[in-house]
Write a protein that holds these residues in place. Structure first.
Motif, short mmCIF file in Angstrom:
data_model
loop_
_atom_site.label_atom_id
_atom_site.label_comp_id
_atom_site.label_asym_id
_atom_site.label_seq_id
_atom_site.Cartn_x
_atom_site.Cartn_y
_atom_site.Cartn_z
N SER A 36 0.81 -1.22 0.00
CA SER A 36 0.00 0.00 0.00
C SER A 36 0.84 1.27 0.00
O SER A 36 0.29 2.36 0.02
CB SER A 36 -0.92 0.02 1.23
N SER A 37 2.14 1.14 -0.02
CA SER A 37 3.01 2.31 0.02
C SER A 37 2.66 3.28 -1.10
O SER A 37 2.37 2.89 -2.22
CB SER A 37 4.47 1.88 -0.14
N THR A 38 2.72 4.56 -0.78
CA THR A 38 2.48 5.60 -1.79
C THR A 38 3.78 6.30 -2.17
O THR A 38 3.78 7.20 -3.00
CB THR A 38 1.47 6.64 -1.27
#
Length: 109
Positions: A36-38
């Motif tokens: 889920s890293s942005t």
């Protein structure tokens, strides 16, 4: 249909193959949080090899399969050059494939 689609699809397969050949392919998925890293290339949660396998390749395959617009640009080689600075020989073929991918996405570059 964009004439680059088939070449890009071929390159995605070659990138996947090279990750396997180098032993940089994992059977274990990163955590949901890691995925889920942005942050660009998810550098805060996973290694570049993992990002290629679990984010880049699936997203590009989805774009091709669903006929979505291709990205306007790709600078993936720059990241690969940084990540593999200490492994130039080992990463040579993967960097070559990523450079060719960048050229396919940025045809005017």
């Amino acid at each position: 249909m964009d004439p680059r689609i088939l070449d890009i699809a071929d390159h995605l397969l070659l990138i996947e193959r090279e990750l396997h050949l180098q032993g940089w392919w994992s059977d274990e998925s990163p955590s949901v949080e890691a995925l889920s890293s942005t942050v660009p290339f998810a550098v805060d949660t996973m290694a570049f090899d993992q990002w290629l396998q679990w984010i880049f390749l699936p997203r590009m395959k989805e774009i091709l399969e669903r006929g979505l617009p291709l990205p306007n640009a790709s600078g993936i080689l720059v990241m690969a050059e940084t990540v593999y600075v200490d492994r130039p020989e080992e990463s040579r073929q993967l960097r070559k494939l990523l450079a060719e991918f960048d050229q396919l996405i940025n045809p005017s570059a």
